[in-house]
Design an enzyme around this catalytic site. Structure first.
Site, PDB file in Angstrom:
ATOM      1  N   HIS A   1      -7.027  -5.702   2.063  1.00 33.27           N
ATOM      2  CA  HIS A   1      -5.886  -5.146   2.802  1.00 33.27           C
ATOM      3  C   HIS A   1      -5.357  -6.242   3.723  1.00 33.27           C
ATOM      4  CE1 HIS A   1      -6.776  -0.707   2.263  1.00 33.27           C
ATOM      5  NE2 HIS A   1      -7.963  -1.193   1.997  1.00 33.27           N
TER       6      HIS A   1
ATOM      7  N   GLU B   1     -12.461   3.440  -1.120  1.00 35.38           N
ATOM      8  CA  GLU B   1     -12.018   4.585  -1.920  1.00 35.38           C
ATOM      9  C   GLU B   1     -11.675   4.187  -3.343  1.00 35.38           C
ATOM     10  OE1 GLU B   1      -8.944   6.485   0.338  1.00 35.38           O
ATOM     11  OE2 GLU B   1     -10.408   7.401   1.707  1.00 35.38           O
TER      12      GLU B   1
ATOM     13  N   ASP C   1       0.850  -1.192   0.000  1.00 37.69           N
ATOM     14  CA  ASP C   1       0.000   0.000   0.000  1.00 37.69           C
ATOM     15  C   ASP C   1       0.889   1.246   0.000  1.00 37.69           C
ATOM     16  OD1 ASP C   1      -3.212   0.523   0.951  1.00 37.69           O
ATOM     17  OD2 ASP C   1      -1.808   2.200   1.112  1.00 37.69           O
ATOM     18  N   ILE C   2       0.501   2.232  -0.778  1.00 39.58           N
ATOM     19  CA  ILE C   2       1.300   3.453  -0.920  1.00 39.58           C
ATOM     20  C   ILE C   2       1.298   4.276   0.378  1.00 39.58           C
ATOM     21  CG2 ILE C   2      -0.470   5.071  -1.757  1.00 39.58           C
ATOM     22  CD1 ILE C   2       1.467   5.730  -4.076  1.00 39.58           C
TER      23      ILE C   2
ATOM     24  N   ASN D   1     -12.851  -3.166   2.565  1.00 36.82           N
ATOM     25  CA  ASN D   1     -13.814  -2.066   2.627  1.00 36.82           C
ATOM     26  C   ASN D   1     -14.749  -2.183   1.432  1.00 36.82           C
ATOM     27  OD1 ASN D   1     -12.650  -0.866   4.945  1.00 36.82           O
ATOM     28  ND2 ASN D   1     -11.079   0.105   3.682  1.00 36.82           N
TER      29      ASN D   1
ATOM     30  N   HIS E   1     -10.200  -5.179  -3.449  1.00 33.08           N
ATOM     31  CA  HIS E   1      -8.871  -5.428  -2.866  1.00 33.08           C
ATOM     32  C   HIS E   1      -9.009  -5.852  -1.421  1.00 33.08           C
ATOM     33  CE1 HIS E   1      -9.853  -1.141  -2.465  1.00 33.08           C
ATOM     34  NE2 HIS E   1      -9.209  -1.156  -1.310  1.00 33.08           N
TER      35      HIS E   1
HETATM   36  P1  5GP Z   1      -9.829   1.519   0.262  1.00 39.61           P
HETATM   37  O1  5GP Z   1     -10.126   2.706   1.120  1.00 39.61           O
HETATM   38  O2  5GP Z   1     -10.430   1.632  -1.100  1.00 39.61           O
HETATM   39  O3  5GP Z   1     -10.139   0.205   0.931  1.00 39.61           O
HETATM   40  O4  5GP Z   1      -8.256   1.482   0.143  1.00 39.61           O
HETATM   41  C1  5GP Z   1      -7.538   1.955  -0.953  1.00 39.61           C
HETATM   42  C2  5GP Z   1      -6.063   1.802  -0.591  1.00 39.61           C
HETATM   43  O5  5GP Z   1      -5.314   1.958  -1.766  1.00 39.61           O
HETATM   44  C3  5GP Z   1      -5.563   2.839   0.405  1.00 39.61           C
HETATM   45  O6  5GP Z   1      -5.009   2.167   1.544  1.00 39.61           O
HETATM   46  C4  5GP Z   1      -4.504   3.619  -0.373  1.00 39.61           C
HETATM   47  O7  5GP Z   1      -3.395   3.982   0.415  1.00 39.61           O
HETATM   48  C5  5GP Z   1      -4.122   2.646  -1.465  1.00 39.61           C
HETATM   49  N1  5GP Z   1      -3.695   3.273  -2.717  1.00 39.61           N
HETATM   50  C6  5GP Z   1      -4.335   4.268  -3.373  1.00 39.61           C
HETATM   51  N2  5GP Z   1      -3.676   4.585  -4.504  1.00 39.61           N
HETATM   52  C7  5GP Z   1      -2.596   3.753  -4.571  1.00 39.61           C
HETATM   53  C8  5GP Z   1      -1.548   3.599  -5.526  1.00 39.61           C
HETATM   54  O8  5GP Z   1      -1.458   4.287  -6.548  1.00 39.61           O
HETATM   55  N3  5GP Z   1      -0.619   2.656  -5.253  1.00 39.61           N
HETATM   56  C9  5GP Z   1      -0.679   1.876  -4.131  1.00 39.61           C
HETATM   57  N4  5GP Z   1       0.297   0.981  -3.974  1.00 39.61           N
HETATM   58  N5  5GP Z   1      -1.661   1.992  -3.227  1.00 39.61           N
HETATM   59  C10 5GP Z   1      -2.624   2.918  -3.449  1.00 39.61           C
END
Ligand code: 5GP
Ligand code: ZN
Length: 116
Positions: free
Chosen positions: A101, A94, A30-31, A86, A99
């Site tokens: 985590h 988001e 994760d970034i 999520n 995905h």
């Molecule tokens: P969500 O809130 O959708 O469950 O999580 C999205 C996750 O994707 C977040 O933890 C965010 O840090 C990660 N993320 C968003 N954009 C990127 C990206 O371009 N590269 C990587 N490696 N992670 C990303």
């Protein structure tokens, strides 16, 4: 999905810190990590969210779940980890590409669900 960021990562149009790849699945860090170990497990196939899964995704979802503990251990989760999916607005999703985590490290993670 042309504009999906995780599809772009799967197509290598956007770089990622990849930790696993096969024909159907990709895992990358994760970034913006929430703990010392925080990676994402995605299907290469674009699926919007867990709510958008269908019966024919059963094998793929099973493979992803079975892979999660193997990769977690490889990444250094010696004594457990947390898996978060999520889903939708209420779940705080988001990125609308399914995905998982996988989050861990040495310390116990904070309690996430408080009862009562
Ligand atoms: P969500 O809130 O959708 O469950 O999580 C999205 C996750 O994707 C977040 O933890 C965010 O840090 C990660 N993320 C968003 N954009 C990127 C990206 O371009 N590269 C990587 N490696 N992670 C990303
Ligand atoms: Zn996608």
């Amino acid at each position: 999905m042309d504009n999906c960021i995780f599809c772009k990562i799967a197509r290598r149009e956007i770089p990622s810190n990849k930790i696993y790849e096969d024909e159907e699945i990709l895992a990358f860090n994760d970034i913006n990590p929430a703990a010392p170990i925080h990676f994402l497990l995605i299907p290469k196939l674009h699926i919007d969210s867990l709510s958008a899964t269908e019966d024919n995704h059963q094998d793929l979802l099973g493979k992803m779940l079975l892979l999660a503990p193997k990769l977690a251990k490889e990444q250094g989760c010696e004594d457990g980890f947390r898996t978060i999916i999520n889903t939708g607005r209420v779940g705080g999703q988001e990125i609308f590409h399914l995905h998982f985590h996988i989050i861990g490290g040495r310390e116990r993670l904070p309690v996430m669900i408080h009862h009562g």
